[in-house]
Scaffold this motif. Structure first.
Motif, short mmCIF file in Angstrom:
data_model
loop_
_atom_site.label_atom_id
_atom_site.label_comp_id
_atom_site.label_asym_id
_atom_site.label_seq_id
_atom_site.Cartn_x
_atom_site.Cartn_y
_atom_site.Cartn_z
N LEU A 5 4.40 4.02 5.32
CA LEU A 5 3.74 2.86 4.75
C LEU A 5 2.58 3.27 3.87
CD1 LEU A 5 3.33 -0.17 4.52
CD2 LEU A 5 2.04 -0.12 6.66
N GLU A 6 1.78 4.24 4.36
CA GLU A 6 0.64 4.71 3.57
C GLU A 6 1.11 5.33 2.26
OE1 GLU A 6 -3.18 7.74 3.90
OE2 GLU A 6 -1.96 7.29 5.66
N ALA A 7 2.18 6.13 2.31
CA ALA A 7 2.70 6.74 1.09
C ALA A 7 3.19 5.68 0.12
CB ALA A 7 3.84 7.70 1.44
N THR A 8 3.81 4.63 0.65
CA THR A 8 4.28 3.55 -0.21
C THR A 8 3.11 2.83 -0.87
OG1 THR A 8 6.18 3.25 1.25
CG2 THR A 8 5.69 1.46 -0.30
N LEU A 9 2.04 2.57 -0.10
CA LEU A 9 0.85 1.93 -0.65
C LEU A 9 0.23 2.76 -1.75
CD1 LEU A 9 -0.79 0.59 2.63
CD2 LEU A 9 0.02 -0.81 0.72
N LEU A 10 0.13 4.06 -1.54
CA LEU A 10 -0.46 4.93 -2.54
C LEU A 10 0.38 4.97 -3.81
CD1 LEU A 10 -1.70 7.85 -0.27
CD2 LEU A 10 -3.11 6.18 -1.49
N ARG A 11 1.71 5.00 -3.65
CA ARG A 11 2.58 4.95 -4.83
C ARG A 11 2.40 3.65 -5.58
NH1 ARG A 11 8.68 6.14 -4.07
NH2 ARG A 11 8.50 5.85 -6.32
N LEU A 12 2.25 2.55 -4.84
CA LEU A 12 2.03 1.27 -5.48
C LEU A 12 0.71 1.24 -6.22
CD1 LEU A 12 2.82 -1.69 -5.90
CD2 LEU A 12 1.81 -2.22 -3.67
N LYS A 96 -7.94 0.49 -19.24
CA LYS A 96 -8.05 1.30 -18.03
C LYS A 96 -8.23 0.39 -16.83
CE LYS A 96 -10.53 5.34 -16.21
NZ LYS A 96 -11.64 6.28 -16.44
N GLU A 97 -7.62 0.76 -15.72
CA GLU A 97 -7.71 -0.06 -14.53
C GLU A 97 -8.24 0.76 -13.35
OE1 GLU A 97 -4.18 -2.20 -13.62
OE2 GLU A 97 -3.96 -3.01 -15.65
N GLN A 98 -9.03 0.11 -12.52
CA GLN A 98 -9.54 0.72 -11.29
C GLN A 98 -8.84 0.05 -10.11
OE1 GLN A 98 -13.70 -0.03 -10.65
NE2 GLN A 98 -13.70 0.77 -8.56
N ASP A 99 -8.21 0.85 -9.26
CA ASP A 99 -7.54 0.29 -8.09
C ASP A 99 -8.56 -0.34 -7.16
OD1 ASP A 99 -5.03 1.16 -8.96
OD2 ASP A 99 -5.30 3.13 -8.02
N LYS A 106 1.13 -7.88 5.81
CA LYS A 106 -0.23 -8.08 6.31
C LYS A 106 -1.03 -6.77 6.35
CE LYS A 106 0.81 -12.15 9.12
NZ LYS A 106 0.73 -12.78 10.47
N THR A 107 -0.42 -5.68 5.91
CA THR A 107 -1.10 -4.38 5.89
C THR A 107 -1.64 -4.13 4.49
OG1 THR A 107 0.41 -3.53 7.57
CG2 THR A 107 -0.86 -1.92 6.31
N TYR A 108 -2.92 -3.74 4.41
CA TYR A 108 -3.52 -3.51 3.09
C TYR A 108 -4.40 -2.28 3.12
CZ TYR A 108 -7.97 -5.34 4.85
OH TYR A 108 -9.14 -5.52 5.56
N MET A 109 -4.72 -1.79 1.93
CA MET A 109 -5.60 -0.64 1.78
C MET A 109 -6.51 -0.89 0.58
SD MET A 109 -4.60 3.37 1.14
CE MET A 109 -3.67 3.41 2.67
N ALA A 110 -7.83 -0.78 0.78
CA ALA A 110 -8.80 -0.91 -0.29
C ALA A 110 -9.23 0.47 -0.76
CB ALA A 110 -10.01 -1.71 0.16
N PHE A 111 -9.74 0.56 -2.00
CA PHE A 111 -10.01 1.86 -2.61
C PHE A 111 -11.44 1.93 -3.14
CE2 PHE A 111 -5.50 1.07 -2.92
CZ PHE A 111 -4.94 2.27 -2.52
N GLY A 116 -13.98 -1.36 2.77
CA GLY A 116 -14.87 -2.07 3.68
C GLY A 116 -15.43 -3.36 3.13
N ARG A 117 -15.16 -3.66 1.85
CA ARG A 117 -15.70 -4.87 1.23
C ARG A 117 -14.62 -5.82 0.73
NH1 ARG A 117 -18.78 -5.08 -3.22
NH2 ARG A 117 -17.81 -3.27 -4.22
#
Length: 351
Positions: A5-12, A96-99, A106-111, A116-117
């Protein structure tokens, strides 16, 4: 499964954006008549539509803000689907875009600074709104909400604007002494960040007129003129933002235009009959449970809290112009950086 799942999120997060790419392009295919014309194919038999606010979303430093984003299908689909959502922060020129955040279910990852925000608000059906807490000055800008449903990828853009004030700044050494990186630093030291062009333009439309050129956040050097005059580009030029264009960030030196937002605390004035030296002023603010106000905090208190004080506490804010308090216009009066003398002091205290 968590690693997958983490690898998929990072690829996305690192993938391209229009259209979504994972080895094939899906949104457009050639028709079979061989005439070089494109037709759109919706693989679910329905069109995916993503919508954000057309009007800017306003917030201030330290607040929490929600950037709305919803999606639907035309015609509507009732079946629940596994949706991928991505939020990115854009440059003004969209190059240019910033992730910011990616989510699967329901699983998410912020960068980056958004860790945390940032999280998703999915209170309603087909909602993908982004919630950002403890808003920072750097959060001002445009954001893309992107929704990926299997083979389809659609997005829309929403503008987050911080309520704030732009002020020109030059260091104690005098005019045109700052390269770009030094300009960034002095703005931060004054409780601010380098202003964007949009922020400077807004300040100009509200009356800012300043003849000295200063750095902006994109590395350009510009200055706002309301009243054309000979020393400021000449009488023949119309009012507007004068631009020197991009300058060398290490070699060229100018002033800075800083941007500060509304305050989470208060600015107040302290004085003694004989005035104070700088060290005595620092101690007086500390004794009051505060610190000497930064320039950005003083400007913010003047604009958002109506601070008005004619005493010479180094710079001082004037909301209602009057005799013996400087020019006829409201503003923050400055005495520069006097090496001698005794003055009152403006202190800042967090609430």
């Amino acid at each position: 499964l968590p690693l997958l799942l983490e690898a998929t999120l990072l690829r996305l997060a690192s993938g391209s954006h229009h259209p979504f790419y994972n080895g094939f392009y899906y949104n457009h295919i050639m028709n079979d008549k061989g005439k070089g014309q494109e037709k759109v194919v919706y693989f679910n038999g329905a069109k995916l539509v993503v919508e954000t606010s057309k009007d800017p979303i306003y917030s201030s430093s330290g607040a929490n803000v929600t950037l709305p984003c919803h999606y639907h299908y035309e015609p509507d689909l009732e079946a629940k689907r596994k949706i991928r959502i991505k939020w990115s922060k854009l440059r003004d020129d969209y190059t240019k875009e910033q992730d910011v955040l990616v989510a699967i279910g329901k699983t998410y990852m912020a960068f980056g600074d958004f860790q945390g925000r940032a999280h998703l608000r999915q209170a309603g059906r087909r909602e993908a709104s982004l919630v950002v807490s403890d808003v920072r000055l750097q959060d001002d800008g445009k954001y893309r909400c992107e929704v990926i449903d299997g083979l389809e990828d659609e997005s829309d853009v929403v503008d987050l604007r911080l309520q704030g004030i732009v002020f020109p700044y030059q260091p104690p050494r005098g005019q045109y002494r700052l390269n770009f990186h030094e300009a960034e630093r002095v703005c931060q030291e004054q409780g601010a960040v380098l202003a964007t062009f949009n922020q400077l333009f807004q300040a100009w439309s509200e009356g800012l007129d300043w003849c000295n050129a200063g750095w902006l956040a994109d590395g350009t050097v510009q200055y706002p003129i309301r009243l054309p005059r000979k020393p400021c580009g000449g009488l023949h030029l119309a009012p507007g933002i004068r631009s020197y264009g991009p300058r060398h960030r290490h070699l060229h030196r100018f002033d800075a235009f800083c941007f500060s937002s509304a305050l989470r605390g208060e600015v107040f004035y302290l004085d003694q009959p004989a005035g104070m030296t700088l060290e005595e002023a620092k101690q007086s603010c500390q004794d009051a449970g505060a610190e000497i106000a930064q320039v950005g905090q003083l400007y913010s208190a003047w604009k958002f809290l109506g601070l008005d004080r004619c005493d010479a506490g180094r710079p001082h804010p004037i909301t209602k112009p009057r005799a013996n308090c400087g020019p006829a216009e409201p503003g923050v009066r400055s005495f520069g950086f006097p090496s001698k003398g005794r003055f009152g002091v403006f202190c800042y205290k967090e609430r």
